[in-house]
Design a protein around this motif. Structure first.
Motif, PDB file in Angstrom:
ATOM      1  N   LEU B 290     -42.638 108.360 -49.188  1.00  0.00           N
ATOM      2  CA  LEU B 290     -41.340 107.674 -49.165  1.00  0.00           C
ATOM      3  C   LEU B 290     -40.922 107.239 -50.573  1.00  0.00           C
ATOM      4  O   LEU B 290     -39.792 107.483 -51.009  1.00  0.00           O
ATOM      5  CB  LEU B 290     -41.476 106.370 -48.381  1.00  0.00           C
ATOM      6  CG  LEU B 290     -41.165 106.297 -46.915  1.00  0.00           C
ATOM      7  CD1 LEU B 290     -41.427 104.896 -46.435  1.00  0.00           C
ATOM      8  CD2 LEU B 290     -39.723 106.688 -46.674  1.00  0.00           C
ATOM      9  N   ILE B 291     -41.850 106.592 -51.247  1.00  0.00           N
ATOM     10  CA  ILE B 291     -41.562 106.047 -52.576  1.00  0.00           C
ATOM     11  C   ILE B 291     -41.397 107.181 -53.577  1.00  0.00           C
ATOM     12  O   ILE B 291     -40.480 107.167 -54.407  1.00  0.00           O
ATOM     13  CB  ILE B 291     -42.685 105.063 -53.005  1.00  0.00           C
ATOM     14  CG1 ILE B 291     -42.652 103.823 -52.096  1.00  0.00           C
ATOM     15  CG2 ILE B 291     -42.544 104.663 -54.477  1.00  0.00           C
ATOM     16  CD1 ILE B 291     -43.797 102.837 -52.317  1.00  0.00           C
ATOM     17  N   GLY B 292     -42.256 108.200 -53.477  1.00  0.00           N
ATOM     18  CA  GLY B 292     -42.145 109.355 -54.371  1.00  0.00           C
ATOM     19  C   GLY B 292     -40.845 110.104 -54.168  1.00  0.00           C
ATOM     20  O   GLY B 292     -40.211 110.552 -55.139  1.00  0.00           O
ATOM     21  N   ALA B 293     -40.427 110.245 -52.912  1.00  0.00           N
ATOM     22  CA  ALA B 293     -39.174 110.947 -52.617  1.00  0.00           C
ATOM     23  C   ALA B 293     -38.008 110.213 -53.273  1.00  0.00           C
ATOM     24  O   ALA B 293     -37.144 110.828 -53.924  1.00  0.00           O
ATOM     25  CB  ALA B 293     -38.963 111.055 -51.105  1.00  0.00           C
ATOM     26  N   ALA B 294     -37.983 108.894 -53.114  1.00  0.00           N
ATOM     27  CA  ALA B 294     -36.904 108.112 -53.725  1.00  0.00           C
ATOM     28  C   ALA B 294     -36.980 108.184 -55.251  1.00  0.00           C
ATOM     29  O   ALA B 294     -35.948 108.290 -55.929  1.00  0.00           O
ATOM     30  CB  ALA B 294     -36.975 106.654 -53.259  1.00  0.00           C
ATOM     31  N   ALA B 295     -38.205 108.186 -55.787  1.00  0.00           N
ATOM     32  CA  ALA B 295     -38.383 108.196 -57.248  1.00  0.00           C
ATOM     33  C   ALA B 295     -37.813 109.462 -57.878  1.00  0.00           C
ATOM     34  O   ALA B 295     -37.383 109.448 -59.033  1.00  0.00           O
ATOM     35  CB  ALA B 295     -39.864 108.045 -57.602  1.00  0.00           C
ATOM     36  N   MET B 296     -37.789 110.561 -57.121  1.00  0.00           N
ATOM     37  CA  MET B 296     -37.240 111.818 -57.652  1.00  0.00           C
ATOM     38  C   MET B 296     -35.766 111.692 -57.982  1.00  0.00           C
ATOM     39  O   MET B 296     -35.229 112.437 -58.790  1.00  0.00           O
ATOM     40  CB  MET B 296     -37.383 112.945 -56.630  1.00  0.00           C
ATOM     41  CG  MET B 296     -38.811 113.298 -56.277  1.00  0.00           C
ATOM     42  SD  MET B 296     -38.863 114.794 -55.260  1.00  0.00           S
ATOM     43  CE  MET B 296     -37.783 114.343 -53.886  1.00  0.00           C
ATOM     44  N   VAL B 297     -35.104 110.772 -57.292  1.00  0.00           N
ATOM     45  CA  VAL B 297     -33.649 110.643 -57.429  1.00  0.00           C
ATOM     46  C   VAL B 297     -33.268 109.857 -58.686  1.00  0.00           C
ATOM     47  O   VAL B 297     -32.215 110.075 -59.277  1.00  0.00           O
ATOM     48  CB  VAL B 297     -33.068 109.958 -56.162  1.00  0.00           C
ATOM     49  CG1 VAL B 297     -31.581 109.741 -56.306  1.00  0.00           C
ATOM     50  CG2 VAL B 297     -33.387 110.786 -54.930  1.00  0.00           C
ATOM     51  N   PHE B 298     -34.129 108.940 -59.072  1.00  0.00           N
ATOM     52  CA  PHE B 298     -33.805 108.074 -60.230  1.00  0.00           C
ATOM     53  C   PHE B 298     -33.664 108.890 -61.504  1.00  0.00           C
ATOM     54  O   PHE B 298     -34.496 109.729 -61.809  1.00  0.00           O
ATOM     55  CB  PHE B 298     -34.882 107.002 -60.422  1.00  0.00           C
ATOM     56  CG  PHE B 298     -34.916 106.008 -59.295  1.00  0.00           C
ATOM     57  CD1 PHE B 298     -33.747 105.399 -58.848  1.00  0.00           C
ATOM     58  CD2 PHE B 298     -36.102 105.695 -58.667  1.00  0.00           C
ATOM     59  CE1 PHE B 298     -33.784 104.478 -57.806  1.00  0.00           C
ATOM     60  CE2 PHE B 298     -36.151 104.776 -57.630  1.00  0.00           C
ATOM     61  CZ  PHE B 298     -34.981 104.176 -57.195  1.00  0.00           C
TER      62      PHE B 298
END
Lengths: 298, 298
Positions: B290-298
Motif C-alpha cells: 500500500l505504502i510503496g504503491a502510493a510512494a510511486m506517485v510522489f
C-alpha cells in the motif's frame, strides 16, 4: 582530441587481451597473451602495459577517452579494487584501477568481466537496442551480467549477476567455489566435460562434432547439458525478466545443438509469460568483455 | 494544491486494501475488505472505488498527487494491464490503470505487488537509505521485488523479481504455477503448512508458538523451513547482490525463530563476499504494498 577511441582490457585467468576500440564497437587493434596467473598482480599488470604499448603507443594515448578493464570477480568496482580473484594468485585487495591509471595517465573504469561482456553484447552484439538483457558465459565456469531498464546492474560492490553460483540442487555436486549444488557445478563446460569423460570419453568439442553426425551417445550428453542450462536460464527469466538471454563462452559453439533442449526445459519450468523470451548465441564471441570494457569509457 | 498526499491500493487475492498516505509514508486513513476474487474485475474495481470513497471523499480528491495500485502479477505495468492473475477470476488482459484513472480522474500507476512492497520497504521501511535491496514476501506463495543501484528493477513487462518461481529442485515438488521444484513449492507458508500437517499437525502459527516453548518436533519443522528459505535467499544474494534482504509476509512473524537456520544455510551456500549481507524482517508489515504503491506517485 579524439575521444571516440578507448582501450579495452580483459584480464582472464588464462588469457590476457587488449584492444583499441572506436565508438561504434569496431576493434582497430588487438593483441593477447597468456596470463602469468601465478606470478602475482604486478607481473600481470606489467603484461597489461606491454599489450597497451602494442595497440596504442605512448604518443597516441593522450588522444584516447580512457581505459576499461574487465576482470573476474569478486571486485569492488566502486573503488576499482580486486578483492580476491580465485584464478589469479595474490590478487587480494589490489587497487587495479588506480595502478593502471597512474601508469597510463588515462581514466580507468574497472568492471566485472561478466557485466563488461553483457555491456558489449548489449551495445554492439546480440542484444543491441534492447532494454533488458541477461548475458551468460559458459566455459570453465558460468559467469554473467545483466542489463535491466536500460542500465547495467551492479548491486553491492558491483557483484550482481553471479549467476553460476545459484543453487539448483541443494547439497548437490561440489562446485569450485566451495559450495555444493551450484548451477556452475552442473552446466559449465567443466561439468559437461566431466560427464563426457565418465561416459564415452572425449571433450565438449568432440562430443558436439559427434552429435552433428547423429551419434546417439553424443546426442544424449548434449541433451543432458542443454537441460541443465535450461534449468538455470528459466530461473534467470523469472528473476530478471530480460527481453533476451545471450549465451557466450566456449560451450556456445554448440548452441545450435543445445538450443532445442534448452527451449524444451524452459517450456516446462517457466511461467507462461516468460516462455517466449528468445535465447540466442553471443554476437561478439570472446571479444564481448574487451568491447564492453571499452564501451564503458565512451 | 496539496500534491504531498496519494492513494495506495493493494489488490490481493484475499484482501483488498486502500490508504491515504503522505509524502513521509505515514498512513492518514486506511480501510480494507475481502476481495470478491471470483466475481470478476468489474466487481473488484467497484470495491476499489468504494474503499477510495471512504478514505478520500470525492471533493478532496483533486488535491491528491495520484493513485498507486499494487496487484499480483503477471501484469504489463508499461501499459497498466493485468495479463491473467491466477488468484483473481477473469483478470485477463484488463486495463486496470485506465479504468481507475477514468473513474477517479487522477493519474494512476500500476505496479506488481512484490515490487510495490519492495519500494515501500526501501523508502519507508527496513531498507531505508540503501542503494540495493531484495524484498521477499513469504505467505501463501513467495513474491518479491528488488531495488538495485537506487532504482526498482522492472525488466520486460515489469516482471522482474518473480523469485518464488526459480527452480531449486529440478523436477521436484509440484508448484501452484504448474511447474515443479520452484522455491515457492518448498519454502512458502503453504509448503510449510503442508509439512506441518503431514507430521505433528497444526499450522505455521501454532508451530512457531510450540517452538518458542522449546518443543523438539516444532523446532525441527522450523529448522527445515529456515533451510529452504536460506537456499533461495543465498541465490538472491548471488543474483542481485543486495545490501540487505527484507522478509515480509505471514511467515515473517516467526523470523526470530527462522533467522539462525537461514543464516546457517547462507554461510554454507554463499560465496565469502556475500555472507555478511543482513537478512532482516520487514518494517511495514502488510502495509508495505500500500505504502510503496502510493510512494510511486510522489
Amino acid at each position: 582530441m579524439n575521444t571516440t577511441r578507448a582501450i579495452g582490457i580483459d584480464i582472464g585467468g588464462s588469457r590476457l587481451r587488449a584492444a583499441l576500440i572506436d565508438a561504434s564497437g569496431t576493434i582497430l587493434a588487438r593483441c593477447e597473451t597468456t596470463t602469468l596467473a601465478q606470478a602475482g598482480p604486478e607481473a600481470v599488470i606489467a603484461q597489461v602495459f606491454d599489450l597497451v604499448d602494442q595497440i596504442a603507443p605512448k604518443a597516441e594515448r593522450t588522444a584516447l577517452a580512457g581505459v576499461g578493464v574487465a576482470c573476474p570477480g569478486p571486485l569492488d568496482t566502486d573503488t576499482g579494487r580486486a578483492m580476491g580473484i580465485p584464478t589469479l594468485a595474490g590478487w587480494n585487495d589490489i587497487p587495479i584501477a588506480r595502478m593502471i591509471e597512474a601508469a597510463l595517465g588515462l581514466p580507468v573504469r574497472l568492471e566485472n568481466d561478466g557485466i563488461a561482456a553483457a555491456i558489449g553484447e548489449w551495445k554492439f552484439g546480440a542484444g543491441r537496442g534492447l532494454q533488458h538483457l541477461a548475458y551468460i558465459t559458459v566455459s570453465t565456469g558460468i559467469g554473467g551480467g545483466v542489463v535491466l531498464d536500460g542500465k547495467p546492474l551492479h548491486g553491492r560492490m558491483g557483484m550482481a549477476g553471479h549467476v553460476g553460483h545459484m543453487t539448483i540442487v541443494p547439497d548437490g555436486t561440489a562446485c569450485p567455489c566451495g559450495n555444493r549444488g551450484c548451477w556452475e557445478a552442473y552446466a559449465s563446460g567443466t561439468a559437461f566435460g566431466q560427464r563426457i569423460a565418465q561416459s564415452v570419453g572425449g571433450n565438449p568439442k568432440s562430443i558436439f562434432a559427434a552429435a552433428r553426425t547423429g551419434d546417439a551417445a553424443a546426442l544424449k550428453l548434449v541433451a543432458e547439458e542443454a537441460d541443465w542450462l535450461g534449468i538455470g536460464i528459466a530461473n534467470l527469466l523469472h528473476l530478471y525478466s530480460p527481453d533476451c538471454v545471450v549465451i557466450g563462452g566456449g560451450i556456445s559453439n554448440g548452441f545450435d545443438l543445445l538450443q532445442p533442449g534448452i527451449d524444451a526445459r524452459i517450456q516446462r519450468n517457466a511461467m507462461t509469460a516468460f516462455r517466449k523470451v528468445p535465447i540466442v548465441v553471443a554476437g561478439l564471441g570472446e571479444n564481448a568483455g574487451l568491447i564492453g570494457a571499452a564501451a564503458m569509457v565512451f
